[in-house]
Design a protein around this motif. Structure first.
Motif, PDB file in Angstrom:
ATOM      1  N   GLY A 266      -4.506  -2.267  -0.553  1.00 16.16           N
ATOM      2  CA  GLY A 266      -3.509  -2.718   0.407  1.00 16.16           C
ATOM      3  C   GLY A 266      -3.830  -2.271   1.821  1.00 16.16           C
ATOM      4  O   GLY A 266      -3.723  -3.056   2.777  1.00 16.16           O
ATOM      5  N   TYR A 267      -4.236  -1.020   1.959  1.00 12.12           N
ATOM      6  CA  TYR A 267      -4.598  -0.519   3.282  1.00 12.12           C
ATOM      7  C   TYR A 267      -5.828  -1.244   3.827  1.00 12.12           C
ATOM      8  O   TYR A 267      -5.913  -1.515   5.029  1.00 12.12           O
TER       9      TYR A 267
ATOM     10  N   ALA B 212      -3.241   1.226  -3.646  1.00 13.69           N
ATOM     11  CA  ALA B 212      -2.916   1.603  -2.270  1.00 13.69           C
ATOM     12  C   ALA B 212      -4.109   1.375  -1.355  1.00 13.69           C
ATOM     13  O   ALA B 212      -3.966   0.851  -0.243  1.00 13.69           O
TER      14      ALA B 212
ATOM     15  N   ALA C 192       0.826  -1.200   0.000  1.00 11.26           N
ATOM     16  CA  ALA C 192       0.000   0.000   0.000  1.00 11.26           C
ATOM     17  C   ALA C 192       0.865   1.257   0.000  1.00 11.26           C
ATOM     18  O   ALA C 192       0.588   2.211  -0.729  1.00 11.26           O
TER      19      ALA C 192
END
Length: 251
Positions: free
Chosen positions: A52-53, A49, A37
């Protein structure tokens, strides 16, 4: 890239170290998602991103730093679900800034939770920078909850008593109140009066005029008044043409 990976990995390790009782595998998975991320966010790939977060936050939901990063990336990517999850995580941690507060407010409004919405607005009213927004938000909550007079709320906010700390925000509030008043008139059934006030903005500022007329047309269209909505957005401007197409498509 190598330097970025090292920085992201080090930051991820520190973040996850503050989250107790994670299984080893979960720690590795969360760290991997966080590093990906961070790299994606640093290279401008907002959607990646945000994914991923979201993965990292699911594994470490109590981590404030992770939630803060997820919130920012979610806004960049337009990911409302992740932004709300991150905002709620930050609220549980007691780390609520105005941006997070506004996200929580929109959710309360969406759910028609007027009590919770009012509590968020009261908190926004304590912020020196955003205090001008509070009366406008209270006026719309008044419309949604069918309690109080939204126009009176605006009027009172535009004429505070001498010595009232609201005077500092009075000028800014008045500018926005002038825009919201015709929309509030339309929302409370006084559609002709609201449309007349909207049209007064014609010729003063083209972009402002377009924005307000489209807002008014959207409000009317949602109420099923498509004919009146179309009348508000007549003209050759591309924005008006797009608005008419949406109205005619019942969107």
């Amino acid at each position: 890239i190598c330097k970025l990976l090292i920085q992201a990995g080090a930051a991820g390790a520190l973040i996850l170290a503050s989250t107790p009782a994670l299984a080893d595998r979960e720690e590795r998975d969360a760290l991997t998602a966080y590093v990906r991320a961070r790299v994606a966010g640093s290279t401008g790939i907002s959607n990646e991103a945000a994914r991923g977060y979201a993965a990292a936050l699911a594994l470490a939901p109590g981590n404030e730093a992770l939630a803060a990063g997820a919130f920012v990336e979610a806004l960049e990517a337009g990911n409302r679900v992740l932004a709300l999850n991150a905002a709620q995580a930050l609220e549980r941690a007691g780390e609520v800034n105005t941006d997070v507060r506004l996200m929580l407010l929109t959710e309360a409004l969406r759910r028609k939770d007027w009590k919770r919405a009012s509590a968020h607005i009261d908190a926004i009213g304590e912020d020196e920078v955003f205090v001008f927004m509070a009366p406008l938000l209270r006026a719309w909550v008044s419309v949604g909850s069918d309690k109080g007079d939204p126009l009176r709320i605006l009027a009172d906010a535009s004429s505070p008593e001498a010595g009232d700390p609201r005077r500092a925000a009075e000028a800014v509030t008045a500018v926005y109140a002038a825009e919201h008043r015709p929309l509030l008139l339309m929302a409370t059934g006084r559609r002709e009066a609201g449309a007349e006030e909207l049209l007064k903005f014609a010729g003063t500022d083209d972009l402002r005029d377009q924005r307000l007329r489209i807002a008014g047309a959207a409000l009317l269209a949602r109420k099923g008044d498509r004919k009146e909505a179309l009348e508000l957005v007549q003209g050759d401007e591309p924005a008006f043409a797009r608005a008419r197409a949406l109205i005619e498509a019942r969107r």
